[in-house]
Design an enzyme around this catalytic site. Structure first.
Site, PDB file in Angstrom:
ATOM      1  N   HIS A 186      40.323  41.055  67.650  1.00  0.00           N
ATOM      2  CA  HIS A 186      39.375  41.548  66.639  1.00  0.00           C
ATOM      3  C   HIS A 186      39.164  40.538  65.517  1.00  0.00           C
ATOM      4  CE1 HIS A 186      42.180  42.950  63.420  1.00  0.00           C
ATOM      5  NE2 HIS A 186      43.010  43.227  64.408  1.00  0.00           N
ATOM      6  N   ASP A 225      46.199  38.500  61.083  1.00  0.00           N
ATOM      7  CA  ASP A 225      45.813  39.700  61.834  1.00  0.00           C
ATOM      8  C   ASP A 225      44.306  39.868  61.683  1.00  0.00           C
ATOM      9  OD1 ASP A 225      45.446  42.210  62.919  1.00  0.00           O
ATOM     10  OD2 ASP A 225      46.418  43.267  61.259  1.00  0.00           O
ATOM     11  N   GLU A 239      38.102  46.901  63.905  1.00  0.00           N
ATOM     12  CA  GLU A 239      39.371  47.403  64.435  1.00  0.00           C
ATOM     13  C   GLU A 239      40.140  48.153  63.364  1.00  0.00           C
ATOM     14  OE1 GLU A 239      43.743  47.217  65.613  1.00  0.00           O
ATOM     15  OE2 GLU A 239      42.773  46.477  63.808  1.00  0.00           O
ATOM     16  N   HIS A 279      48.747  42.896  56.812  1.00  0.00           N
ATOM     17  CA  HIS A 279      47.925  43.691  55.882  1.00  0.00           C
ATOM     18  C   HIS A 279      48.245  43.403  54.427  1.00  0.00           C
ATOM     19  CE1 HIS A 279      46.670  46.968  58.976  1.00  0.00           C
ATOM     20  NE2 HIS A 279      46.643  45.748  59.474  1.00  0.00           N
TER      21      HIS A 279
END
Lengths: 346, 342
Positions: free
Chosen positions: B65, B172, B200, B311
């Site tokens: 993603h 990520d 995503e 994150h």
């Protein structure tokens, strides 16, 4: 605003954890060499730096102080897994630490991250921020590698690059009190090469954030006839009441408090009015929480004033000022020296 | 070896969910010379079709993603501060004090000075509703010149390498994008379809429609996953560890993975001298959750790079895990495409 901004950028790049101001001191010297080569420099054993201009035999000896250190942290140990234990050095706001990049000043500068437990592991305690002593810095090294590079006592500072925001506003690490340091340097630039009837000592003091130790001994050494301290103070922002803050971009904050000298304060205000510079009053009920508190009671006493640059988000990685406020503070100090040679004759 | 230079370039771009344009453009420019067909679908997924030496026995889709977690501007105050909502799963403990980028302007997420806080307030994370972004505007009018409601906001942080570790924003899943882009640039034994997905982080939305469109029989999802191998975290809660190879999960919160492919991954790793680990906690989820239930079902496996501080503004991966994830993905792809799915 370009001059003061350039100065800020230069000095914000250099680290200056309390007691370990060496690099910041070097950066200040490098700026002085460019903007005011006439200044006579002096280092002292506590890590203070002074720069002198003017007549050293004059009755009027002014001291302008800005503290050079910034809040930081210190390494207290290394874990089995190679992570670093920390302790605060000054009033660290622990809420900004988790997930923040830091610089660790070991054998060389190392970059690390303050560990934050992933949300899925926080067991519903996500609202709670651990004390600094329970946080770790991850250098990505094993214990053996970490021990090669880092020792207890090494300084840890949050890693933040200075950034230009809209208009004249900027954000940078340690604007508390590099803003004040920049004001002094800019003032030195304005005064450099001009004939002065008094003496002016610019003091870049160490260790303010842990108890004003630097200014205490430097003021003893300098023996000024009066002093003005330049620091930062709270600018209006969400959660900060108007009676405890000034507006950013609305001019310097001139302190008035029982511990400050009323004549110095009045003269600062009169000069602002004369020149049409915006200013705001900051009223405090006793002491000021700045170096003014210790400079004022040096030896037999020193009439001392305080000017603060309004700053948002103090002691966080997001410290923000408006360069206009700093520039006019520098002009005010320069005017203070040039008009009447700084004499307090009413 | 996986391409660190490309990883750095991809991590320097912003692509908060719903605003993946810069990442898509970069990948499209890079991969067009290597693809037989490349298209962007209605949601913004980048679909890359490439022929190999042979026709596959199993139609395989490999995905990563493009989007990252971030913030979105919901309101501008009279004082010129920006109120925001989070986009994707962000731990509100990491917001206060961070530098951000919004529409090309630097900003900061400000917090109240510690001096003016009392007792408990100093120990608590600040709620998102109580935070705002300061871009230096004096008032609403000046802020509105620079920013519009709905603009996405990304974190500002650098890319750096130290020893065998890489630290960057948006690993990520730009790490996955770099690995999949590397496969597109390589010689393939079989035809395959590569998908760079949008959205995503807000519910596996891009992958859902991409899988419908591509109609694969099997899928490999290349991701980053939480490594909690930190001091102070017990062994049972670490999920996976840096330096111990790519992570092939048997199950997470979105998917029970294809058992044979799970075992195949470990067998291929063993035969090729690669480290490989599984998730030792049922945590997280990824595009596999949407892909494995597409149409009549898709046999799905995931290869993830273990990443600390997922994150948050700066994650950390180990270079050897990144390299091994690329090698293992290529081995799995060739094996899966070369054997019948049923």
């Amino acid at each position: 605003m370009q001059d003061i901004k350039e100065i800020l950028w230069e000095i914000c790049k250099a680290p200056g954890s309390p007691g370990q101001e060496g690099a910041a001191r070097q950066a200040v010297k490098a700026v002085l060499e460019k903007v005011c080569p006439q200044a006579v420099l002096n280092d002292d054993p506590m890590g203070n730096l002074t720069a002198f201009l003017g007549d050293k035999h004059s009755q009027n000896q002014l001291l302008f102080d800005a503290h050079l250190d910034q809040i930081g942290m210190v390494v207290t140990g290394i874990t089995e897994e190679g992570f670093l234990h920390l302790a605060p050095c000054g009033g660290v706001d622990r809420r900004v630490l988790p997930g923040s990049p830091v610089d660790v000043y070991g054998k060389e500068r190392l970059t690390g991250i303050v560990c934050c437990q992933p949300p899925h592991l926080s067991d519903g305690k996500a609202e709670k921020v651990e004390p600094v002593e329970e946080m770790y810095v991850d250098l990505g090294l094993s214990r053996a590698q970490a021990e090669e590079m880092v020792r207890p006592g090494d300084a840890v500072l949050l890693h933040v690059e200075p950034r230009q925001m809209l208009g004249a506003r900027v954000t940078a690490a340690g604007l508390d009190n590099r803003a004040g340091v920049a004001v002094l340097l800019r003032c030195a630039q304005l005064l450099g090469g001009k004939p002065l009837s008094c003496g002016v000592t610019f003091l870049f003091s160490s260790r303010e954030e842990i108890g004003c130790e630097g200014a205490r001994v430097a003021a003893y050494q300098v023996q000024p006839s009066q002093a003005v301290v330049v620091d930062v103070s709270f600018a209006r922002q969400p959660g900060v009441p108007p009676q405890k803050s000034g507006s950013m971009g609305a001019g310097m904050m001139i302190g008035t408090a029982p511990s400050l000298d009323a004549c110095v304060t009045s003269r600062l205000i009169a000069l602002c009015k004369e020149h049409g510079w915006d200013y705001q009053m900051e009223v405090m009920g006793g002491r000021t929480g700045t170096n003014a508190d210790v400079i004022g009671i040096t030896r037999a006493g020193v009439p001392t004033g305080l000017i603060s640059v309004p700053l948002r988000y103090m002691h966080t990685t997001a410290e923000t000022i408006d360069c206009k406020d700093a520039e006019y503070t520098a002009q005010l100090l320069a005017a203070y020296v040039q008009e009447k040679g700084g004499a307090l004759d009413g | 070896m996986a391409d660190l230079k490309l990883l750095e370039e991809l991590c320097s771009l912003y692509g908060v969910s719903g605003n993946e344009g810069p990442v898509r453009q970069k990948l499209c420019d890079l991969l067009t010379p290597f693809a037989d067909r490349i298209e962007t679908d209605a949601l913004g997924n980048l679909l890359v079709y490439k022929q190999g030496k042979q026709r596959p026995k199993t139609r395989l889709m490999i995905s990563a993603h493009m989007d990252e977690v971030g913030l979105i501007v919901t309101h501008i105050t009279d004082d010129g501060l920006l109120k925001f909502a989070t986009v994707g799963g962000i731990d509100n403990r990491i917001l206060c004090g961070k530098q951000v980028m919004v529409n090309g302007h630097y900003g900061v997420i400000g917090g109240k000075p510690v001096h003016l806080m009392k007792g408990e307030e100093r120990e608590k994370a600040v709620a998102v509703d109580d935070l705002s972004i300061d871009i230096g505007a004096m008032n609403r009018a000046q802020a509105e010149q620079a920013v519009s409601l709905g603009d996405t906001v990304g974190f500002v942080s650098g890319f750096d390498r130290f020893g065998n570790k890489v630290r960057a924003r948006a690993l990520d899943d730009r790490a996955g994008c770099a690995i999949v882009a590397g496969l597109v640039q390589s010689e393939l034994a079989y035809d395959m379809t590569f998908v760079f997905c949008v959205q995503e982080e807000i519910g596996l939305r891009g992958a859902r429609v991409a899988a419908y469109q591509v109609q694969p029989q099997a899928a490999i999802v290349v991701e980053c996953t939480t490594a909690a191998d930190l001091s102070g975290v017990g062994a049972g809660k670490q999920v996976c560890r840096l330096g111990e190879g790519p992570v092939v999960p048997f199950m997470d919160r979105s998917t029970i993975y294809d058992r044979e492919y799970y075992e195949l991954a470990f067998r291929l790793a063993r035969e090729n001298g690669l480290l490989c680990q599984t998730k030792q906690r049922i945590a997280g989820g990824n595009d596999a959750g949407a892909i494995h239930v597409s149409r009549g079902g898709v046999r799905t496996v995931s290869v993830s790079v273990p990443c600390r501080y997922l994150h948050s503004p700066m994650g950390m991966i180990a270079q050897e895990d990144f390299d091994a994830a690329q090698t293992l993905t290529a081995l799995l792809a060739e094996h899966i495409a070369g054997h019948p799915a049923v």
